[in-house]
Design a protein around this motif. Sequence first.
Motif, short mmCIF file in Angstrom:
data_model
loop_
_atom_site.label_atom_id
_atom_site.label_comp_id
_atom_site.label_asym_id
_atom_site.label_seq_id
_atom_site.Cartn_x
_atom_site.Cartn_y
_atom_site.Cartn_z
N GLU A 1 47.10 41.59 39.14
CA GLU A 1 48.31 41.54 40.22
C GLU A 1 48.62 42.59 40.95
OE1 GLU A 1 51.13 42.93 36.48
OE2 GLU A 1 49.47 41.56 36.57
N MET A 2 48.13 43.77 40.64
CA MET A 2 48.02 44.93 41.45
C MET A 2 47.33 44.91 42.73
SD MET A 2 47.94 48.40 39.05
CE MET A 2 46.76 47.82 38.03
N TRP A 3 46.27 44.08 43.03
CA TRP A 3 45.63 43.99 44.02
C TRP A 3 45.58 42.47 44.45
CZ3 TRP A 3 44.14 47.91 40.67
CH2 TRP A 3 43.28 47.52 39.52
N PRO A 4 46.49 41.81 44.84
CA PRO A 4 46.48 40.34 45.17
C PRO A 4 45.66 40.00 46.44
CG PRO A 4 48.64 41.28 45.90
CD PRO A 4 47.81 42.39 45.23
N GLY A 5 44.97 39.02 46.39
CA GLY A 5 44.41 38.43 47.46
C GLY A 5 42.89 38.56 47.94
N GLY A 6 42.32 39.61 47.00
CA GLY A 6 41.09 40.14 47.34
C GLY A 6 40.68 41.10 46.17
N THR A 7 39.53 40.85 45.86
CA THR A 7 38.99 41.89 44.70
C THR A 7 37.64 42.01 44.65
OG1 THR A 7 39.33 42.20 42.26
CG2 THR A 7 38.85 39.80 43.02
N PHE A 8 36.94 42.81 43.48
CA PHE A 8 35.71 43.32 43.81
C PHE A 8 35.02 42.39 42.34
CE2 PHE A 8 32.51 46.08 41.86
CZ PHE A 8 31.57 46.24 42.66
N SER A 9 33.74 42.06 42.75
CA SER A 9 33.01 41.35 41.64
C SER A 9 31.46 42.17 41.42
CB SER A 9 32.43 39.70 42.22
OG SER A 9 33.69 39.17 42.16
N TYR B 1 35.86 50.91 42.45
CA TYR B 1 37.52 50.77 42.31
C TYR B 1 37.77 49.91 43.23
CZ TYR B 1 37.43 54.52 38.59
OH TYR B 1 37.29 55.18 37.31
N PRO B 2 39.26 49.51 43.16
CA PRO B 2 39.49 48.47 44.08
C PRO B 2 39.70 48.89 45.12
CG PRO B 2 40.93 48.34 42.03
CD PRO B 2 40.03 49.44 41.95
N SER B 3 39.19 48.21 46.25
CA SER B 3 39.23 48.62 47.79
C SER B 3 38.10 49.77 47.91
CB SER B 3 40.34 48.99 48.45
OG SER B 3 40.87 50.29 48.07
N GLY B 4 37.36 50.07 47.03
CA GLY B 4 36.33 51.30 47.23
C GLY B 4 36.67 52.68 47.39
N GLN B 5 38.10 52.88 47.10
CA GLN B 5 38.75 54.28 47.11
C GLN B 5 39.50 54.48 46.06
OE1 GLN B 5 42.04 54.39 48.30
NE2 GLN B 5 42.02 56.66 48.22
N ILE B 6 39.67 56.09 45.55
CA ILE B 6 40.90 56.00 44.51
C ILE B 6 41.13 57.43 44.86
CG2 ILE B 6 39.29 57.07 42.93
CD1 ILE B 6 41.14 55.32 40.77
N GLY B 7 42.50 57.71 44.72
CA GLY B 7 43.16 58.99 44.84
C GLY B 7 43.82 59.83 43.85
N PHE B 8 43.91 61.04 44.11
CA PHE B 8 44.76 61.87 42.79
C PHE B 8 46.00 62.59 43.60
CE2 PHE B 8 40.35 61.80 43.31
CZ PHE B 8 39.77 61.21 42.11
#
Length: 286
Positions: free
Chosen positions: A11-19, A226-233
Amino acid sequence: LKKNWFTEDCEMWPGGTFSVEVKEVLYSEQSDYQEITVFDTTKFGKVLVLDGIIQCTEKDEFAYQESIAFLPLCLHKNPEKVLIVGGGDGGVAREVAKHPQVKEILQVEIDEKVIEVSKKYLPFLAVGFESPKLKLHIGDGFEFMLNHKNEFDVIITDSSDPVGPAVSLFRDHYFQLMKSALKPNGIICSQAGTVWNDLDLVSNILNICKKQFPKAAYAYASVPTYPSGQIGFVIGSLDNDIVFDKPERVFTEEDEKEMKLRYYSSEIHKAAFVLPTFVRQHLAKN
Ligand code: AAT
């Protein structure tokens, strides 16, 4: 999609996701804390999944582990004692142990099963547990923090997303506890979500960090799985003179080779704090 594709549905990334295309499921069990799955894929190597969310893939895990480790470590003048919260696959410990100034690493992971499964199926990550610098504790990161004061130079929170056992690691109180667990001029670095999926989550975590730390910033890394191909800190520092995009410890190309770095460099360090305009603007006004 073909039947043997794993899709990260949350539910944290509705509408589109990675497979990813799965070759073989190697392990799948419910632990006391979460559902743990390991599978092999056609193009991404071995993958660790907790409660349906990808934690790392063999292909790109180094981008995340190197960033979350070396961004804070290289900003500290002398990071001798480091605490890792989470990180049950061993990947962050693997990176932290490479830093020449680090003498002692404590790690607190809530789920013993993740460690066990990583040792069996993900040895390229679990190699981190072999470091003689490391002491491993099984327990909750939040509870651990309640009992540690003035002890660490750097605290790295390699936590899962704020839906399961990691919820407490995104709270105000946790950042307050990390602050008191740090020595003077200490630095924290926490997994803080993606800008494309949830910019409000990013600004919330950054604001929580800013409440406790005189200096705070968001840095990011490119991690395709990772979701949308990016992650941060989010990085918070007790050192008022810190300049986030200027590492104290600069690695030469020889250092990079010796430490087997594949993503982090001192140039990448500077770039990690340069944010896209919509992100910069959103963080400035929220
Ligand atoms: N390096 C791999 C990336 C991770 S692993 C996150 C780890 O945090 C897991 O091993 C999980 O068991 C542990 N964990 C969760 N909650 C706690 C807690 N309260 N105390 C200690 N450890 C905890 C993160 C991937 C991010 C995914 C981004 N979508």
